[in-house]
Design a protein around this motif. Structure first.
Motif, PDB file in Angstrom:
ATOM      1  N   LEU A  87       0.823  -1.211   0.000  1.00  0.00           N
ATOM      2  CA  LEU A  87       0.000   0.000   0.000  1.00  0.00           C
ATOM      3  C   LEU A  87       0.858   1.262   0.000  1.00  0.00           C
ATOM      4  O   LEU A  87       0.517   2.245  -0.660  1.00  0.00           O
ATOM      5  N   VAL A  88       1.963   1.233   0.754  1.00  0.00           N
ATOM      6  CA  VAL A  88       2.853   2.399   0.774  1.00  0.00           C
ATOM      7  C   VAL A  88       3.318   2.713  -0.641  1.00  0.00           C
ATOM      8  O   VAL A  88       3.299   3.868  -1.081  1.00  0.00           O
ATOM      9  N   GLU A  89       3.689   1.671  -1.369  1.00  0.00           N
ATOM     10  CA  GLU A  89       4.148   1.867  -2.744  1.00  0.00           C
ATOM     11  C   GLU A  89       2.996   2.261  -3.668  1.00  0.00           C
ATOM     12  O   GLU A  89       3.111   3.215  -4.446  1.00  0.00           O
ATOM     13  N   LYS A  90       1.887   1.553  -3.594  1.00  0.00           N
ATOM     14  CA  LYS A  90       0.749   1.804  -4.481  1.00  0.00           C
ATOM     15  C   LYS A  90       0.224   3.231  -4.368  1.00  0.00           C
ATOM     16  O   LYS A  90      -0.108   3.870  -5.356  1.00  0.00           O
ATOM     17  N   PHE A  91       0.135   3.736  -3.124  1.00  0.00           N
ATOM     18  CA  PHE A  91      -0.427   5.058  -2.893  1.00  0.00           C
ATOM     19  C   PHE A  91       0.637   6.142  -2.715  1.00  0.00           C
ATOM     20  O   PHE A  91       0.303   7.298  -2.489  1.00  0.00           O
ATOM     21  N   ALA A  92       1.917   5.773  -2.811  1.00  0.00           N
ATOM     22  CA  ALA A  92       3.039   6.711  -2.661  1.00  0.00           C
ATOM     23  C   ALA A  92       2.932   7.480  -1.338  1.00  0.00           C
ATOM     24  O   ALA A  92       3.008   8.704  -1.287  1.00  0.00           O
ATOM     25  N   ILE A  93       2.782   6.736  -0.235  1.00  0.00           N
ATOM     26  CA  ILE A  93       2.620   7.321   1.095  1.00  0.00           C
ATOM     27  C   ILE A  93       3.932   7.949   1.558  1.00  0.00           C
ATOM     28  O   ILE A  93       4.985   7.319   1.521  1.00  0.00           O
ATOM     29  N   VAL A  94       3.843   9.190   2.027  1.00  0.00           N
ATOM     30  CA  VAL A  94       5.002   9.915   2.528  1.00  0.00           C
ATOM     31  C   VAL A  94       4.952  10.041   4.052  1.00  0.00           C
ATOM     32  O   VAL A  94       5.961   9.893   4.734  1.00  0.00           O
TER      33      VAL A  94
END
Length: 118
Positions: A87-94
């Motif tokens: 999910l961090v990668e898919k949504f580009a979470i910062v």
């Protein structure tokens, strides 16, 4: 992105009484279950996970599941959460932030998620 959720504590408490750990395992990891000392905490974690999924714009379902989100508490009891690497990668979470409150038989959570502008 912001997500919010509210839940009636007695609904979570009734499910805990009826189904025990089986209910908790539906939406919590072993690490999270160890933090649950009372129904208000379990309800707060439920609301937190729903709020996070709403902040992502998906809700709990096919894209984001309860076990993709892990709620933590700091030494002082402040809540936070992490997301699965997928999910961090898919949504580009910062960055992320979480607030949980309980009052009057309700638990409410607000999740804020910052995504990369790239």
């Amino acid at each position: 992105m912001i997500g919010v959720d509210i839940v009636v504590v007695s609904r979570i408490e009734a499910s805990m009484r009826k189904h025990g750990d089986k209910f908790l395992r539906r939406y919590l990891s072993d690490e999270e279950i160890a933090l649950v000392k009372k129904p208000e905490t379990a309800a707060g974690f439920w609301a937190a996970k729903e709020a996070v999924a709403k902040a992502l714009g998906t809700g709990i379902g096919e894209t984001v599941g309860f076990h993709d989100i892990t709620v933590h508490k700091s030494e002082k009891g402040a809540p936070s959460f992490t997301l699965s690497p997928t999910l961090v990668e898919k949504f580009a979470i910062v960055d992320t932030s979480l607030s949980i409150a309980h009052d009057g038989g309700f638990a409410i959570a607000v999740a804020a998620i910052e995504v990369s502008s790239k």
